[in-house]
Design an enzyme around this catalytic site. Structure first.
Site, PDB file in Angstrom:
ATOM      1  CD  GLU A 214      -2.641  -1.116   0.396  1.00 55.56           C
ATOM      2  OE1 GLU A 214      -2.971  -0.191  -0.437  1.00 55.56           O
ATOM      3  OE2 GLU A 214      -3.759  -2.191   0.558  1.00 55.56           O
TER       4      GLU A 214
ATOM      5  CB  CYS B  60      -1.226   6.935   0.968  1.00 53.94           C
ATOM      6  SG  CYS B  60      -3.275   5.896   2.192  1.00 53.94           S
TER       7      CYS B  60
END
Ligand code: NAP
Length: 463
Positions: free
Chosen positions: A231, A265
Site C-alpha cells: 500500500e 496517501c
C-alpha cells in the site's frame, strides 16, 4: 534506525527506545509461530470476543490513545480521536463478518464426475506488517483485525517515530486477551526485518509506506518467495467539472488536501479543474486555505497540524523549490505558520508544465497542485497521467455522470462529490506505483490465506 518520540510541535525528544536485540526477534518468531499453531484452531466466536474487547478498550480509553498520536506525530487531537474510533470499527467489522467471509465455498463444477469440490480459506501462519506513522493505529488495525480473524499471527515493525503508539497497540491486544505471541511489536532494524521475511515460519509481508520502501521489501519477499501486499504513495486527482457546486467543492478540496497535515496517501494532491470554472475555483480555494489555523495540535482551534517531523517539513520545502526550479509557480497562502514546530506554509503550485517532473511527484504535506483542464476529456487525461493509481474524486452536480467519469479514472478508489471516504467497511488499495493488493473487507481478509481445494471424487479410474 533510532526509535524515538520527538514531539513535532515542540521539537523535543521525549523518549528513545533501543533497537530490538536479535535474541528478542528470535523469541518473537518462536512465540508467533507457537501462537499460530493454537490460534488457527480457535473458533470465530473466540477470535471475535478478543477483537470486540480490543474495540471496547479503544473506546474506553479513547483520549489516552489519541493523546499518544498527537504527541508522537502531531495529528490534530480531534482527528486522533476519530482514528481511534475508526480502528475500533475495523475490529468490529471482522467480529461481525469474518466467519461468513471465510466460509468454505462449494465450487460449481461443470461435470459431476469432477467430484464435490470445496474451496477452504485456511490461515498461513506468521505474517510481518511494516507500517507508516501517518495513521499509527488505523494502519495496524487494517492488517491486524483481518489477519487475526483469518487465524494468522502477526509481527509488527512500525515507523521509528511512533514507538509509543506501537507499544500501546501491543498492550491493547494483551489486555483484550490475545494469546501471548499472536501479535508482537518489534523495534526491528532493517537487517532484522529482512531476516524475519526470510524465516521459513513467516508466510507473508504487508507494507504500507513509500515506493522506495515498497520496492525494497517486495524484493526481499520475492527473494524468499513470500506473498506481499504493498500500500504505497499516491497523488490523487480531485477533478472538478463545470457544473460542480463550487462552495461545497472548495470546502471539500481544502479538507481533502489538508486533513492530517496533508500527510495522507489519499489526500487530494492534484486539483484538476475545467477551464470554465478554474479561476473561480482558484480564488475560492485560496481563500479557503487561508482560513486554516496552524498551531498546537492539542488546541481545539487548530485546523492545520504540523508535519510529522522536521525532516518531513524540510523535505517538502525542498520539493517545492525543485518544482519551482522546473518552472512551476508557487504561491504561499494564508497567515504565517508558527516559527516553532514542523510546519510548512500552505502552498499552491500552478503552471506545472508537461515537462515539469514535479507534476508526477507526491507532496506529503500542505501543498496543492492545480491544473487547468481544457474540458472534461482533458481533465480525465490529466487525472490518469500519473505514475500512481491510489484514489481520486470527481465533483459534479450530475452524480450519474460523475459515476461514469469515475469509471474512467484509473485508480483503486474513486469518490463522487467527496475527496475520499476512509471507512471500516470500504476496501483500500491501489494500482501501478501505488502498490498491489487490497486491505479491509473480504479482500484484505483473503490476502494471506491458503485457498485450498478439497475435492471428493468417487469414480472408477479410466485408462
Ligand atoms: P516509509 O519511509 O516507506 O516508511 C514506512 C515504513 O517502512 C516504516 O515503518 C519504515 O520504518 C519502514 N521502512 C522503510 N524502509 C525500510 C526498509 N528498507 N526496510 C524495512 N523497513 C523499512 O514511508 P513514510 O515516508 O514514513 O510514509 C509515507 C508514505 O506512505 C507516503 O508515500 C504515503 O503515501 C504512504 N502511505 C500509503 C498508504 C496506503 O494505504 N497506500 C497509507 C499511508 C501512507 P522506519 O520508520 O524505521 O524507516
Amino acid at each position: 534506525m533510532a526509535y524515538a518520540t520527538i514531539n513535532p510541535y515542540s521539537g523535543e525528544t521525549l523518549a528513545t527506545f533501543p533497537d530490538a536485540t536479535d535474541a528478542e526477534v528470535a523469541a518473537a518468531l518462536d512465540d508467533a509461530h507457537a501462537a499460530f499453531l493454537s490460534w488457527r484452531e480457535t473458533s470465530f466466536a473466540q477470535r471475535g470476543r478478543i477483537l470486540q474487547s480490543a474495540a471496547d478498550l479503544l473506546r474506553r480509553d479513547c483520549d489516552a490513545y489519541a493523546r499518544l498520536l498527537t504527541l508522537e506525530m502531531g495529528k490534530l487531537f480531534a482527528e486522533a480521536r476519530a482514528e481511534v474510533e475508526l480502528s475500533a470499527k475495523i475490529f468490529e467489522y471482522y467480529v461481525r463478518h469474518a466467519e461468513a467471509l471465510l466460509q468454505p465455498e462449494k465450487l460449481p463444477v461443470l461435470d459431476p464426475a469432477e467430484g464435490d469440490a470445496v474451496l477452504l480459506h485456511e490461515p498461513l501462519g506468521v505474517l510481518l506488517a511494516i507500517e507508516p506513522w501517518n495513521f499509527p493505529y488505523y494502519q495496524i488495525a487494517r492488517i491486524l483485525a483481518p489477519q487475526l480473524s483469518a487465524g494468522n499471527t502477526l509481527l509488527l515493525k512500525h515507523a521509528s517515530n511512533v514507538p509509543q503508539c506501537a507499544a500501546a497497540f501491543e498492550r491493547l491486544m494483551q489486555e483484550a486477551g490475545l494469546p501471548h505471541g499472536a501479535f508482537r511489536n518489534l523495534y526491528a532494524t532493517r537487517a532484522q526485518v529482512n531476516a524475519i521475511i526470510a524465516d521459513p515460519r513467516v508466510h507473508g509481508v504487508a507494507l504500507t509506506g513509500s515506493e522506495a520502501a515498497g520496492a525494497l521489501i517486495a524484493a526481499e519477499a520475492g527473494k524468499a518467495l513470500k506473498k506481499s501486499t504493498m500500500e504505497l504513495g499516491g497523488a490523487d486527482a480531485f477533478v472538478v467539472l463545470a457544473d460542480a457546486d463550487l462552495r461545497k467543492t472548495i470546502d471539500w478540496a481544502v479538507f481533502g488536501r489538508h486533513w492530517n497535515g496533508g500527510q495522507v496517501c489519499v489526500s487530494s494532491k492534484r486539483m484538476i479543474v475545467v477551464d470554465s470554472i478554474y479561476d473561480r475555483f482558484l480564488d475560492g480555494y485560496r481563500q479557503g486555505v487561508a482560513k486554516l489555523v496552524a498551531g498546537d495540535p492539542f488546541d481545539q482551534k487548530t485546523t492545520l497540524a504540523p508535519l510529522s517531523s522536521q525532516k518531513a517539513a524540510d523535505d517538502i520545502k525542498q520539493q517545492i523549490r525543485d518544482a519551482v526550479a522546473h518552472g512551476a509557480k508557487a504561491e504561499e497562502v494564508g497567515p504565517r505558520v508558527p516559527n516553532r514546530g514542523a510546519f510548512v506554509q500552505p502552498t499552491i503550485l500552478t503552471d506545472l508544465g508537461p515537462d515539469n517532473p514535479a507534476r508526477y511527484w507526491e507532496f506529503f504535506g500542505p501543498v496543492s497542485m492545480l491544473f487547468r483542464a481544457k474540458d472534461e476529456e482533458d481533465a480525465i487525461r490529466i487525472a490518469n497521467d500519473s505514475p500512481f493509481g491510489l484514489g481520486g474524486s470527481v465533483f459534479t452536480a450530475d452524480t450519474r455522470h460523475g459515476a461514469a467519469v469515475a469509471r474512467r479514472i484509473s485508480t483503486g478508489m474513486v469518490f463522487v462529490n467527496h475527496p475520499t471516504k476512509v471507512e471500516a467497511d470500504l476496501p483500500f488499495g491501489g494500482i501501478r506505483r501505488s502498490g498491489y493488493g487490497r486491505e479491509l473487507l473480504g479482500l484484505g481478509l483473503k490476502e494471506f490465506v491458503n485457498h485450498k481445494l478439497v475435492d471428493v471424487v468417487d469414480i472408477d479410474a479410466r485408462f
